[in-house]
Design a protein around this motif. Structure first.
Motif, PDB file in Angstrom:
ATOM      1  N   ALA A 243      58.296  92.049  40.873  1.00  0.00           N
ATOM      2  CA  ALA A 243      58.641  92.928  39.887  1.00  0.00           C
ATOM      3  C   ALA A 243      57.948  92.534  38.603  1.00  0.00           C
ATOM      4  CB  ALA A 243      60.053  93.295  39.766  1.00  0.00           C
ATOM      5  N   ARG A 244      58.333  91.114  38.303  1.00  0.00           N
ATOM      6  CA  ARG A 244      57.742  90.623  37.053  1.00  0.00           C
ATOM      7  C   ARG A 244      56.281  90.711  36.941  1.00  0.00           C
ATOM      8  NH1 ARG A 244      61.022  86.640  37.608  1.00  0.00           N
ATOM      9  NH2 ARG A 244      63.213  87.105  37.113  1.00  0.00           N
ATOM     10  N   LYS A 245      55.840  90.471  37.874  1.00  0.00           N
ATOM     11  CA  LYS A 245      54.146  90.393  38.213  1.00  0.00           C
ATOM     12  C   LYS A 245      53.682  91.676  38.133  1.00  0.00           C
ATOM     13  CE  LYS A 245      53.594  86.189  40.899  1.00  0.00           C
ATOM     14  NZ  LYS A 245      53.407  85.381  42.021  1.00  0.00           N
ATOM     15  N   LEU A 246      54.423  92.892  38.573  1.00  0.00           N
ATOM     16  CA  LEU A 246      53.785  94.047  38.263  1.00  0.00           C
ATOM     17  C   LEU A 246      54.223  94.642  36.826  1.00  0.00           C
ATOM     18  CD1 LEU A 246      55.041  95.391  41.706  1.00  0.00           C
ATOM     19  CD2 LEU A 246      52.686  95.014  41.013  1.00  0.00           C
ATOM     20  N   GLY A 247      54.961  94.012  36.227  1.00  0.00           N
ATOM     21  CA  GLY A 247      55.026  94.480  34.731  1.00  0.00           C
ATOM     22  C   GLY A 247      56.624  94.932  34.429  1.00  0.00           C
ATOM     23  N   ARG A 248      57.418  95.029  35.575  1.00  0.00           N
ATOM     24  CA  ARG A 248      58.419  95.606  35.502  1.00  0.00           C
ATOM     25  C   ARG A 248      59.439  94.481  34.810  1.00  0.00           C
ATOM     26  NH1 ARG A 248      58.419  97.256  41.243  1.00  0.00           N
ATOM     27  NH2 ARG A 248      56.913  99.088  41.299  1.00  0.00           N
ATOM     28  N   VAL A 249      60.286  94.811  34.042  1.00  0.00           N
ATOM     29  CA  VAL A 249      61.281  93.961  33.448  1.00  0.00           C
ATOM     30  C   VAL A 249      62.698  94.652  33.722  1.00  0.00           C
ATOM     31  CG1 VAL A 249      62.144  93.104  31.183  1.00  0.00           C
ATOM     32  CG2 VAL A 249      59.797  93.675  31.309  1.00  0.00           C
ATOM     33  N   GLY A 250      63.568  93.733  34.122  1.00  0.00           N
ATOM     34  CA  GLY A 250      64.992  93.973  34.627  1.00  0.00           C
ATOM     35  C   GLY A 250      65.902  94.357  33.222  1.00  0.00           C
ATOM     36  N   GLY A 251      67.232  94.611  33.361  1.00  0.00           N
ATOM     37  CA  GLY A 251      68.257  94.584  32.298  1.00  0.00           C
ATOM     38  C   GLY A 251      68.105  96.352  31.818  1.00  0.00           C
ATOM     39  N   ARG A 252      68.878  96.228  30.961  1.00  0.00           N
ATOM     40  CA  ARG A 252      69.072  97.678  30.109  1.00  0.00           C
ATOM     41  C   ARG A 252      68.016  97.942  29.365  1.00  0.00           C
ATOM     42  NH1 ARG A 252      74.931  97.567  27.700  1.00  0.00           N
ATOM     43  NH2 ARG A 252      73.714  97.664  25.898  1.00  0.00           N
ATOM     44  N   LYS A 253      67.741  99.131  29.148  1.00  0.00           N
ATOM     45  CA  LYS A 253      66.738  99.505  28.192  1.00  0.00           C
ATOM     46  C   LYS A 253      66.958  99.164  26.675  1.00  0.00           C
ATOM     47  CE  LYS A 253      64.502 103.342  28.402  1.00  0.00           C
ATOM     48  NZ  LYS A 253      64.283 104.662  28.495  1.00  0.00           N
ATOM     49  N   ARG A 254      66.033  98.519  25.714  1.00  0.00           N
ATOM     50  CA  ARG A 254      66.345  98.413  24.569  1.00  0.00           C
ATOM     51  C   ARG A 254      66.740  99.284  23.554  1.00  0.00           C
ATOM     52  NH1 ARG A 254      60.876  95.747  22.389  1.00  0.00           N
ATOM     53  NH2 ARG A 254      61.930  96.632  20.641  1.00  0.00           N
TER      54      ARG A 254
END
Length: 185
Positions: free
Chosen positions: A130-141
Motif C-alpha cells: 500500500a505504501r508503494k502504491l502511495g497510500r498512507v494509513g491512519g486518520r485523515k489529517r
C-alpha cells in the motif's frame, strides 16, 4: 471446582457465546476481561488464577482467549500444573489432566502462535505494498495546507488561538501541534 475465564478484546464485543459454553462445561465461577490477550495485567485472569486451588480446573472457551504467545500459554499451564491445577479448552478439546491432552495443548499452542505470526507477516506485507502504491494509513489529517495558511493569517491579525481553532473546526492542541509558537510568523 471448575473456574471459567472469558475474554474479548474490546468493550463492544460480547461474551455471551463464551459464557454459555463455560456454563455448559460446569463452571461454578466465570471471570472476564475486555482487553487484549497480549496484556499481562488482565484483572479477570489474575482474579481467576487466585481462586484456583489444588484439583481445580481452569476452563476457557478457546485457547487464544487465555494468551497470545506460545511461551505465555505454556508458562501459564506449567504454573497451573505446579499448583496441581488442570486446564481445559472447550473448543480445542484440550484437557491437561491427560497425557494426550498435555501433548495436544503444546501442539495447538504452537499452531496458534504460527497463525498469529503469519497474520502479522501478511499485514506488514500488505502495508508495504500500500505504501508503494502511495497510500498512507491512519486518520485523515485535520489540518490541510489551506487551513495552516488560514491559521497563520488569522494569528498574524492578533486573533486568539482559541478563536482561530474554533473558526477552523479544530482543537487548540491541534493548532499548536501544527503551528508551534516558534513557527508562527
Amino acid at each position: 471446582m471448575r473456574i471459567g475465564y472469558a475474554r474479548v478484546s474490546t468493550q463492544d464485543q460480547h461474551l455471551d457465546l463464551q459464557e454459555d459454553a463455560l456454563a455448559k462445561a460446569g463452571c461454578e465461577k466465570v471471570f472476564q476481561d475486555f482487553m487484549s490477550g497480549a496484556r499481562a495485567d488482565r484483572p479477570g485472569l489474575i482474579d481467576a488464577l487466585s481462586h484456583l486451588r489444588e484439583g481445580d480446573v481452569l476452563v476457557v472457551w478457546k485457547l487464544d482467549r487465555l494468551g497470545r504467545s506460545v511461551k505465555g500459554l505454556v508458562d501459564l499451564v506449567e504454573e497451573l500444573a505446579n499448583r496441581k491445577v488442570h486446564f481445559q479448552s472447550i473448543t480445542d478439546q484440550i484437557d491437561t489432566s491427560t497425557v494426550a491432552g498435555r501433548f495436544f495443548f503444546n501442539v495447538m499452542a504452537s499452531m496458534a502462535q504460527m497463525e498469529r505470526e503469519l497474520i502479522g507477516e501478511r499485514t506488514k506485507a500488505g502495508l508495504e505494498v500500500a505504501r508503494k502504491l502511495g497510500r498512507v494509513g491512519g486518520r485523515k489529517r485535520k489540518m490541510s495546507d489551506g487551513k495552516i495558511e488560514s491559521a497563520k493569517k488569522l494569528l498574524a491579525t492578533g486573533m486568539p488561538p482559541k478563536d482561530v481553532s474554533k473558526n477552523l473546526g479544530i482543537s487548540v492542541p491541534t493548532l499548536y501541534r501544527w503551528l508551534p509558537a516558534s513557527r508562527r510568523v
